[in-house]
Scaffold this motif. Sequence first.
Motif, PDB file in Angstrom:
ATOM      1  N   ASN A   9     -31.785   5.529  -3.762  1.00  0.00           N
ATOM      2  CA  ASN A   9     -31.052   6.217  -4.818  1.00  0.00           C
ATOM      3  C   ASN A   9     -29.680   5.565  -4.924  1.00  0.00           C
ATOM      4  OD1 ASN A   9     -29.727   7.898  -6.579  1.00  0.00           O
ATOM      5  ND2 ASN A   9     -30.438   9.791  -5.632  1.00  0.00           N
ATOM      6  N   THR A  10     -29.435   4.891  -6.029  1.00  0.00           N
ATOM      7  CA  THR A  10     -28.166   4.180  -6.186  1.00  0.00           C
ATOM      8  C   THR A  10     -26.981   5.122  -6.390  1.00  0.00           C
ATOM      9  OG1 THR A  10     -28.604   3.819  -8.536  1.00  0.00           O
ATOM     10  CG2 THR A  10     -29.210   2.036  -7.005  1.00  0.00           C
ATOM     11  N   HIS A  14     -24.562   3.314   0.041  1.00  0.00           N
ATOM     12  CA  HIS A  14     -25.242   2.193   0.707  1.00  0.00           C
ATOM     13  C   HIS A  14     -26.419   1.664  -0.108  1.00  0.00           C
ATOM     14  CE1 HIS A  14     -27.348   5.784   2.233  1.00  0.00           C
ATOM     15  NE2 HIS A  14     -28.398   5.018   2.374  1.00  0.00           N
ATOM     16  N   ASP A  15     -27.128   2.527  -0.839  1.00  0.00           N
ATOM     17  CA  ASP A  15     -28.209   2.055  -1.704  1.00  0.00           C
ATOM     18  C   ASP A  15     -27.650   1.287  -2.899  1.00  0.00           C
ATOM     19  OD1 ASP A  15     -30.159   3.095  -0.063  1.00  0.00           O
ATOM     20  OD2 ASP A  15     -30.573   4.843  -1.320  1.00  0.00           O
ATOM     21  N   PRO A  24     -21.463   3.557  -6.489  1.00  0.00           N
ATOM     22  CA  PRO A  24     -22.643   4.388  -6.728  1.00  0.00           C
ATOM     23  C   PRO A  24     -22.818   4.697  -8.212  1.00  0.00           C
ATOM     24  CG  PRO A  24     -21.377   5.232  -4.882  1.00  0.00           C
ATOM     25  CD  PRO A  24     -20.544   4.168  -5.527  1.00  0.00           C
ATOM     26  N   ILE A  25     -24.083   4.780  -8.630  1.00  0.00           N
ATOM     27  CA  ILE A  25     -24.393   5.089 -10.028  1.00  0.00           C
ATOM     28  C   ILE A  25     -25.700   5.871 -10.091  1.00  0.00           C
ATOM     29  CG2 ILE A  25     -25.488   2.835 -10.371  1.00  0.00           C
ATOM     30  CD1 ILE A  25     -24.462   2.999 -13.312  1.00  0.00           C
ATOM     31  N   GLU A  26     -25.679   6.962 -10.831  1.00  0.00           N
ATOM     32  CA  GLU A  26     -26.873   7.801 -11.010  1.00  0.00           C
ATOM     33  C   GLU A  26     -27.941   7.033 -11.789  1.00  0.00           C
ATOM     34  OE1 GLU A  26     -27.467  10.871  -9.858  1.00  0.00           O
ATOM     35  OE2 GLU A  26     -25.480  11.153  -8.975  1.00  0.00           O
ATOM     36  N   HIS A  27     -29.195   7.371 -11.530  1.00  0.00           N
ATOM     37  CA  HIS A  27     -30.300   6.657 -12.191  1.00  0.00           C
ATOM     38  C   HIS A  27     -30.287   6.836 -13.706  1.00  0.00           C
ATOM     39  CE1 HIS A  27     -32.239  10.630 -11.680  1.00  0.00           C
ATOM     40  NE2 HIS A  27     -32.893  10.303 -12.774  1.00  0.00           N
ATOM     41  N   LEU A  32     -30.847   3.419 -10.162  1.00  0.00           N
ATOM     42  CA  LEU A  32     -32.266   3.440  -9.815  1.00  0.00           C
ATOM     43  C   LEU A  32     -32.522   4.492  -8.748  1.00  0.00           C
ATOM     44  CD1 LEU A  32     -35.035   1.922 -10.088  1.00  0.00           C
ATOM     45  CD2 LEU A  32     -34.238   0.449  -8.237  1.00  0.00           C
ATOM     46  N   ARG A  33     -33.659   5.167  -8.868  1.00  0.00           N
ATOM     47  CA  ARG A  33     -34.095   6.138  -7.866  1.00  0.00           C
ATOM     48  C   ARG A  33     -35.584   5.941  -7.641  1.00  0.00           C
ATOM     49  NH1 ARG A  33     -36.606  11.119  -7.697  1.00  0.00           N
ATOM     50  NH2 ARG A  33     -36.023  12.378  -5.903  1.00  0.00           N
TER      51      ARG A  33
END
Length: 89
Positions: A9-10, A14-15, A24-27, A32-33
Amino acid sequence: MAYTQELLNTARPHDAAACGYGSPIEHDLGGLRIAFEADEFLGPCVTINGIEGEVTLTGEAEVREAIRALNTALNRNAALAARQMGSAA
């Protein structure tokens, strides 16, 4: 009973870094998730969420073929880059 686990989960720092994002960025905003669900009847189910929507792969055959196709894309990209580097020399 199904077992579900979020594999990537971006929105998590760390993802996001592992996928090459600066933060960080929501899908649903371009990230991407990927989630996995083990179902005793269907087998593995993988759900991929991105800005374009959702894709669900159901069963071992679909998951394996998607992995094969993605590996092919990586290999072809590497081969193209190697050819381009060779022609630039």
